[in-house]
Design a protein around this motif. Sequence first.
Motif, PDB file in Angstrom:
ATOM      1  N   LEU A 130       0.828  -1.208   0.000  1.00 60.73           N
ATOM      2  CA  LEU A 130       0.000   0.000   0.000  1.00 60.73           C
ATOM      3  C   LEU A 130       0.862   1.257   0.000  1.00 60.73           C
ATOM      4  N   SER A 131       0.278   2.340  -0.508  1.00 59.53           N
ATOM      5  CA  SER A 131       0.996   3.618  -0.453  1.00 59.53           C
ATOM      6  C   SER A 131       1.084   4.080   1.005  1.00 59.53           C
ATOM      7  N   ASP A 132       2.038   4.958   1.251  1.00 56.56           N
ATOM      8  CA  ASP A 132       2.290   5.449   2.607  1.00 56.56           C
ATOM      9  C   ASP A 132       1.242   6.508   2.955  1.00 56.56           C
ATOM     10  N   VAL A 133       0.389   6.204   3.945  1.00 51.95           N
ATOM     11  CA  VAL A 133      -0.598   7.212   4.372  1.00 51.95           C
ATOM     12  C   VAL A 133      -0.278   7.696   5.786  1.00 51.95           C
ATOM     13  N   LEU A 181      -6.646  -7.064   3.164  1.00 47.23           N
ATOM     14  CA  LEU A 181      -6.836  -5.618   3.160  1.00 47.23           C
ATOM     15  C   LEU A 181      -7.946  -5.223   4.137  1.00 47.23           C
ATOM     16  N   ALA A 182      -9.059  -5.966   4.100  1.00 49.66           N
ATOM     17  CA  ALA A 182     -10.186  -5.638   4.993  1.00 49.66           C
ATOM     18  C   ALA A 182      -9.757  -5.759   6.456  1.00 49.66           C
ATOM     19  N   ARG A 183      -8.997  -6.794   6.774  1.00 49.95           N
ATOM     20  CA  ARG A 183      -8.568  -6.959   8.168  1.00 49.95           C
ATOM     21  C   ARG A 183      -7.605  -5.853   8.571  1.00 49.95           C
ATOM     22  N   ALA A 184      -6.708  -5.474   7.655  1.00 50.52           N
ATOM     23  CA  ALA A 184      -5.740  -4.427   7.972  1.00 50.52           C
ATOM     24  C   ALA A 184      -6.440  -3.085   8.209  1.00 50.52           C
ATOM     25  N   VAL A 187      -7.939  -2.856  11.607  1.00 47.59           N
ATOM     26  CA  VAL A 187      -6.939  -2.583  12.655  1.00 47.59           C
ATOM     27  C   VAL A 187      -6.431  -1.145  12.554  1.00 47.59           C
ATOM     28  N   GLU A 188      -6.237  -0.664  11.332  1.00 41.14           N
ATOM     29  CA  GLU A 188      -5.626   0.650  11.102  1.00 41.14           C
ATOM     30  C   GLU A 188      -6.477   1.380  10.044  1.00 41.14           C
ATOM     31  N   PRO A 189      -7.593   2.048  10.483  1.00 40.53           N
ATOM     32  CA  PRO A 189      -8.564   2.614   9.524  1.00 40.53           C
ATOM     33  C   PRO A 189      -7.959   3.579   8.502  1.00 40.53           C
ATOM     34  N   ARG A 190      -6.823   4.230   8.826  1.00 44.62           N
ATOM     35  CA  ARG A 190      -6.224   5.149   7.844  1.00 44.62           C
ATOM     36  C   ARG A 190      -5.841   4.434   6.553  1.00 44.62           C
ATOM     37  N   LEU A 191      -5.636   3.123   6.613  1.00 39.71           N
ATOM     38  CA  LEU A 191      -5.227   2.377   5.408  1.00 39.71           C
ATOM     39  C   LEU A 191      -6.345   2.328   4.362  1.00 39.71           C
ATOM     40  N   ALA A 192      -7.575   2.666   4.748  1.00 35.70           N
ATOM     41  CA  ALA A 192      -8.671   2.712   3.766  1.00 35.70           C
ATOM     42  C   ALA A 192      -8.381   3.744   2.684  1.00 35.70           C
ATOM     43  N   ASP A 193      -7.561   4.760   3.015  1.00 34.61           N
ATOM     44  CA  ASP A 193      -7.245   5.817   2.034  1.00 34.61           C
ATOM     45  C   ASP A 193      -6.003   5.485   1.201  1.00 34.61           C
ATOM     46  N   ALA A 194      -5.378   4.348   1.482  1.00 38.14           N
ATOM     47  CA  ALA A 194      -4.119   4.024   0.773  1.00 38.14           C
ATOM     48  C   ALA A 194      -4.423   3.474  -0.621  1.00 38.14           C
TER      49      ALA A 194
END
Length: 249
Positions: A130-133, A181-184, A187-194
């Motif tokens: 994933l991109s760095d968010v 991806l869904a599990r990540a 755990v870390e909701p900011r990853l939804a924007d990655a």
Amino acid sequence: MDGAFDPRLRRPGRGPATGIHRRHGCVHVDVTAELPPWARVLPDFRPLGPDETRGFRTGMAVTLPFADMPTYLGHLAQRAERLGVAVEHRHVADLAELDAGRVVVNAAGRAGELAGDPAVTGVRGVHVVLSDVGVEEFTMEIATAPRWTNVFPHPGRTVVGGAALPPDDPTPDADVAEEILARAVAVEPRLADARVLGHEVGWRPVRPTPRTEVDDRGVVHAYGHGGVGVTVSWGVADEVTRLVATVAG
Ligand SMILES: Cc1cc2nc3c(=O)[nH]c(=O)nc-3n(C[C@H](O)[C@H](O)[C@H](O)COP(=O)(O)OP(=O)(O)OC[C@H]3O[C@@H](n4cnc5c(N)ncnc54)[C@H](O)[C@@H]3O)c2cc1C
């Protein structure tokens, strides 16, 4: 405190990019109710409180070294080159085809057929890159289930994973990646924007016990380290060096 790590993972060498970097984060553990005694010597160790364990049996906050694998492997290859190691890429069908008179080390991962070893097999793993968010802290789960969640931030990208699929598991990699991806994100909701930069699929060379020994033909074997081959690599290399000396000497 630094003493808990092999110095070659703490300070892998001078130079711009070794690929080794340190991160603070949380390890959530389901395989045991007690943290192992060695955990307490890890840098910045703190046991997680009951409100932090996310339903796991136990856990700790800690600082660990991480290997950004493409950079780290490139760094190791350059070091080998500087030391004068000659590299030849080719498929080896039989260890006997390698030149006699030299010490042969078989470190071919899950390629058990090279050693005639039916005990080594491959367990498939999938990563989503994933991109760095801006996620700075890692999350690691140590669970017995075949699915778990790892979030490993590296410079410029974050790698998420957590699947162990035996060779006969028919689940398509794309489905596994969706799940990961869904599990990540949970755990870390900011990853939804990655942005998804890519997928990686690899095989862990699994064996009931890793094999690091000399066989009766004098071949040194070092394989079968499953999902911890990087973690134990420098210790295994020390043992291989010792075994090579016994064969060569
Ligand atoms: C998704 C995933 C996540 C992982 N996460 C971690 C982690 O967080 N921490 C950790 O410590 N480990 C992790 N691992 C495990 C780690 O990657 C392996 O344990 C490690 O790569 C094993 O190293 P190796 O050198 O024994 O084998 P490999 O890395 O498999 O290297 C074997 C080499 O031998 C070559 N080869 C094989 N057969 C032949 C042949 N017949 N002729 C010529 N060359 C041959 C292969 O091409 C390869 O280059 C993970 C693995 C996967 C797949």
